[in-house]
Write a protein that holds these residues in place. Structure first.
Motif: not given
Length: 905
Positions: A510-516, A518-524, A669-674
């Motif tokens: 959330a602090a990094r404001q990733v483009p998703s 559902q960031p937790l579900a996508e990252f895991l 998509p997570v591969r391209y998150w900054q």
């Protein structure tokens, strides 16, 4: 007190643990004694015998193997006279009404189910080697006895040292009442630990410590750094398939057995037992000593040896002695050498034991079966390797196995010190050896599980509810229930850890404001894909290793003496010639001489790339005369056969699944998150702990599936097959049917299959030899897995074998439907051999018939397998439905019990 009278007649004063245990027995307590091999545990069992005799009651002395029962019988006869002692081993019955009966545990189990009147006045049962309870194939018998004996009977359990003695003792107290637990690490004869490096014996530890001897470590370090680099890319064996250690180098040559014997003799370390974890290895070691000039016996000892041999082989036919290699075997014994393993003829093995106990043999090459209680202590025990083949692969010795083997060193009343010697080789880490020798963690784990015969006997003798209760009281269930609490606590902690990590990760994303959304579900999801890919790549690597082993095995198993091999190296292939043909096709070992002059034995795991046969050399007598130089000189003539490169057995190409996972990872998509690279460790931790939670849940679910529920499933199948019937259709009120009464008398690994064959008439109409052959399908299990077409000596026999296998297929389907362990496949490898033997053929002819069917048999194996057939035929005689089958079984037993099969036990 009887203990004072008993102790007064002993050669040695009682040790403290012996006194405590005997006192507990006299106080009418059960006892569990855990002590090292050679500490003198059997004194407590002998006291129980003496106490029962003094009180006019009975005592049974049980052991796991017939050889140990025979030995204990003779010991007790020497102490109390032949009229007082009896022996029951299945093969042998002597004085069965005696107050003191020595027997194998299987015999006692069968007596319990038969509700034998012999239990009248029985007060004590000695269970020697009670740690056998953890044996995978026969351990259940021990628990059946412990649970089945009347509460008034006191059990004296004698065990090797186990680390969970308190747990086991607590269970014994729960099911048997007051049980004293007595544990000691004391050895009457202290044990020195040594490592033999080249020709030098080094103490393994620094004085009075368990710290590795620095001089030993320094010596090995220097040796390893002086090796040459022009050696083939061999791999040394490791239990880790992903691990490759530094290869042995050509200037390392392991000492021959005669050289080791000379070193031991110079250091006053004979007699010695060398443990070699293969029968072929033991026989090869004996042959090596026989070829040497070493003679370890005096003329007087030689004459005594000849007399003992001649006395014990008078009833063996001359033609069988030739098949047994009697002349060379006798010569080796007269020079003080012997082998000892289960593949030997029992009569030969007993002669070796008698000669060794009388101090007439100086070196014995043995498999680990010798460590299972047979009283053959030596001054020194030698271990050539610390890995052994367990039927599936090479595995490291456990600390318990190491202690059991080395426990044979040091003879009480003769030796001041015992010696355990480990022979170093370049693949051996001395620190690992030191850890093995100093570890004291070897738990006793139950292998108890209900079977068909056990289930009908429990139902028959005590009823459904009581049988259920007994199974729930087993040590297996005791350990499972205890583990459930621990596993449940682990699940709770692991799930809490997952929640904490997920919350931390969610806050970071959330602090990094990733483009998703559902960031937790996508990252895991991305982390899980990476883990799956890593696992798939590891599995693919294991597959490549297995394929490499199969490819190397295919080459080595077929080479002949004189074949010229090309062996892969980092630079170019080098040539070698085969001077010793492979042993077992499933695990070939080949003797070679390389063009560099290195000579030794290579095995499957020594090769990273399969060798290639490129030519053949006429060796003549070179290899027999040990003329390495001449062989090397002749190898140069084959330089033109050297290939430029050897092809690997497998490629590193990715599997379809791995390619798909690679694509999924690249396209996610997570591969391209900054700015999330630093979060991958948290993600991996979550996936790892989630996986751990899933495994723990599965373990708890399996533990909750109690033995009682398995018992219910067994009864369900038996009810379908009419061995059990439900009264008024009530599944909580089953009883044994008339068919089940017959099943209760069949004690065999394939008990239900045997019962079905008899009931369906598949074995009817056969003559005695044919019946013996067909019955062997349910007793024989080849040392290597084969499922060739069964070979019948007659059409009737072939039909009966085919129908037995078809019936197994039906049973196999039923067992899978009821979620039950599957009865093993009927093995026809011994059928033709035992048919010929029962028909009167000589031993050599029958051994050839076994080989024709793919059976790997020694004469000792043949005798043991023949006796197992006899045992099952005796059961067929009691449970058969038709008079002609009963007649055939009785006459088959008489026909088999002749010659070498009838001699010894």
């Amino acid at each position: 007190m009887h203990l004072d009278e008993f102790a007064a007649h002993l050669k040695f004063p009682l040790d403290e643990f012996q006194h405590q245990a005997c006192q507990a027995v006299e106080n009418d307590h059960g006892v569990l004694v855990c002590a090292p091999t050679g500490a003198g545990k059997t004194i407590i069992g002998e006291f129980a015998v003496s106490l029962a005799l003094s009180r006019g009651t009975k005592c049974f002395y049980t052991t796991p193997i017939k050889a140990l029962s025979n030995q204990k019988y003779h010991d007790l006869v020497a102490a109390h006279g032949p009229e007082t002692i009896g022996l029951l081993t299945g093969d042998t019955t002597i004085n069965h009404n005696a107050d003191i009966l020595v027997m194998t545990t299987e015999v006692l189990r069968n007596m319990i189910y038969a509700q034998s009147p012999t239990f009248d006045r029985l007060t004590h049962v000695v269970m020697d080697e009670i740690h056998y309870l953890s044996d995978k194939t026969r351990g259940s018998v021990w628990e059946e006895i412990i649970l089945g004996l009347h509460d008034s009977i006191k059990i004296i359990g004698l065990s090797a040292t186990v680390s969970n003695s308190e747990e086991f003792g607590h269970w014994l107290t729960t099911v048997r009442g007051n049980t004293d637990i007595i544990v000691t690490d004391h050895r009457p004869v202290p044990l020195n630990q040594w490592m033999l490096v080249s020709t030098t014996l080094h103490p393994l530890f620094e004085p009075n410590t368990t710290t590795l001897n620095h001089q030993l470590a320094s010596h090995i370090n220097k040796l390893e750094h002086t090796y040459q680099d022009n050696h083939p890319t061999f791999r040394t064996r490791s239990t880790n398939p992903n691990h490759t250690t530094q290869p042995p180098k050509p200037n390392y040559r392991p000492l021959g057995r005669p050289e080791v014997t000379t070193i031991l003799a110079a250091n006053n370390m004979l007699p010695a037992i060398t443990f070699i974890f293969s029968r072929i290895g033991c026989d090869s070691a004996l042959a090596q000593c026989l070829r040497s000039r070493i003679n370890l016996t005096t003329p007087e000892e030689t004459n005594r040896i000849k007399h003992i041999i001649d006395t014990n082989i008078t009833t063996i036919p001359e033609e069988d002695l030739k098949v047994l290699g009697y002349r060379n075997w006798r010569t080796a014994l007269t020079r003080g050498f012997a082998a000892h393993h289960a593949g030997m003829l029992p009569a030969f093995r007993h002669i070796v034991e008698e000669l060794f106990v009388n101090g007439l043999l100086k070196v014995v090459f043995a498999t680990e079966t010798l460590a299972l209680g047979i009283n053959m202590p030596a001054r020194t025990v030698i271990l050539e390797k610390l890995v052994k083949f367990d039927g599936e692969g090479h595995v490291d010795l456990t600390p318990g196995q190491y202690t059991q083997l080395t426990g044979r060193a040091g003879r009480r009343g003769i030796d001041v010190l015992g010696n355990a010697v480990v022979q170093w080789s370049p693949a051996m880490d001395p620190q690992q050896v030191a850890n093995l020798a100093s570890t004291r963690t070897y738990p006793l784990v139950s292998t108890f599980t209900p079977g068909y015969n056990m289930s009908v006997n429990l139902l028959k003798t005590m009823g459904f509810t009581a049988a259920h209760h007994l199974l729930e009281m087993s040590f297996a269930q005791f350990q499972a229930n205890k583990s459930i609490v621990g596993h449940a606590h682990q699940v709770e902690k692991a799930e809490q850890r997952v929640q904490e990590l997920e919350q931390q990760l969610e806050e970071e994303l959330a602090a990094r404001q990733v483009p998703s959304e559902q960031p937790l579900a996508e990252f895991l999801e991305y982390m899980q894909l990476q883990r799956d890919l890593s696992l798939e790549e590891r599995n693919a690597k294991k597959l490549r290793i297995r394929q490499r082993r199969e490819a190397v095995t295919a080459v080595l198993s077929k080479v002949r003496v004189g074949d010229v091999l090309a062996l892969s190296t980092k630079k170019r292939p080098v040539l070698a010639v085969v001077v010793k043909a492979p042993g077992r096709p499933a695990d070939p070992r080949v003797g070679i001489i390389m063009e560099s002059g290195w000579r030794g034995t290579v095995e499957v795991d020594d090769f990273a790339v399969p060798p290639k046969v490129v030519s053949h050399m006429r060796l003549g007598g070179y290899h027999k005369a040990m003329d390495t130089k001449q062989v090397v000189k002749n190898l140069k003539k084959y330089a033109h056969s050297r290939p430029k490169k050897l092809r690997a057995a497998t490629t590193d190409k990715l599997t379809k699944k791995a390619l798909a996972l690679h694509a999924a990872v690249r396209g996610h998509p997570v591969r391209y998150w900054q700015q999330v690279d630093d979060l991958t460790q948290i993600g991996h931790d979550i996936i790892r702990v989630r996986t751990e939670v899933d495994k723990l849940h599965a373990t708890v679910d399996a533990s909750v599936d109690t033995l009682g529920k398995e018992f219910d499933r067994i009864l369900g199948l038996l009810a379908e097959l009419d061995y059990v019937e439900y009264v008024d259709g009530d599944r909580n009120n089953p009883r044994v049917s008339e068919e089940g009464e017959r099943l209760a008398l069949i004690h065999n690994e394939c008990d239900l299959l045997v019962a079905q064959c008899l009931r369906r008439g598949i074995w009817d109409g056969l003559d005695p030899a044919e019946l013996a052959g067909v019955v062997s399908l349910c007793t024989f299990e080849n040392r290597r897995e084969t499922r060739g077409e069964p070979i019948g000596a007659t059409d009737a026999m072939a039909d009966a074998m085919d129908n037995t296998i078809r019936l197994w297929e039906e049973l196999h389907s039923d067992e899978r439907r009821h979620q039950l362990p599957e009865t093993r496949y009927p093995d026809s490898g011994f059928a033709l051999a035992i048919h010929q033997w029962a028909a009167g053929a000589p031993l050599g002819y029958c051994m050839a018939a076994a080989a024709e069917c793919g059976a790997e048999l020694t004469p000792g194996d043949f005798v043991r397998q023949a006796r197992q057939v006899v045992d099952l035929l005796e059961q067929v005689r009691k449970t058969g439905y038709h008079e002609d089958t009963i007649w055939a079984a009785r006459h088959a037993v008489d026909a088999i019990r002749r010659g070498v099969v009838a001699i010894g036990a």
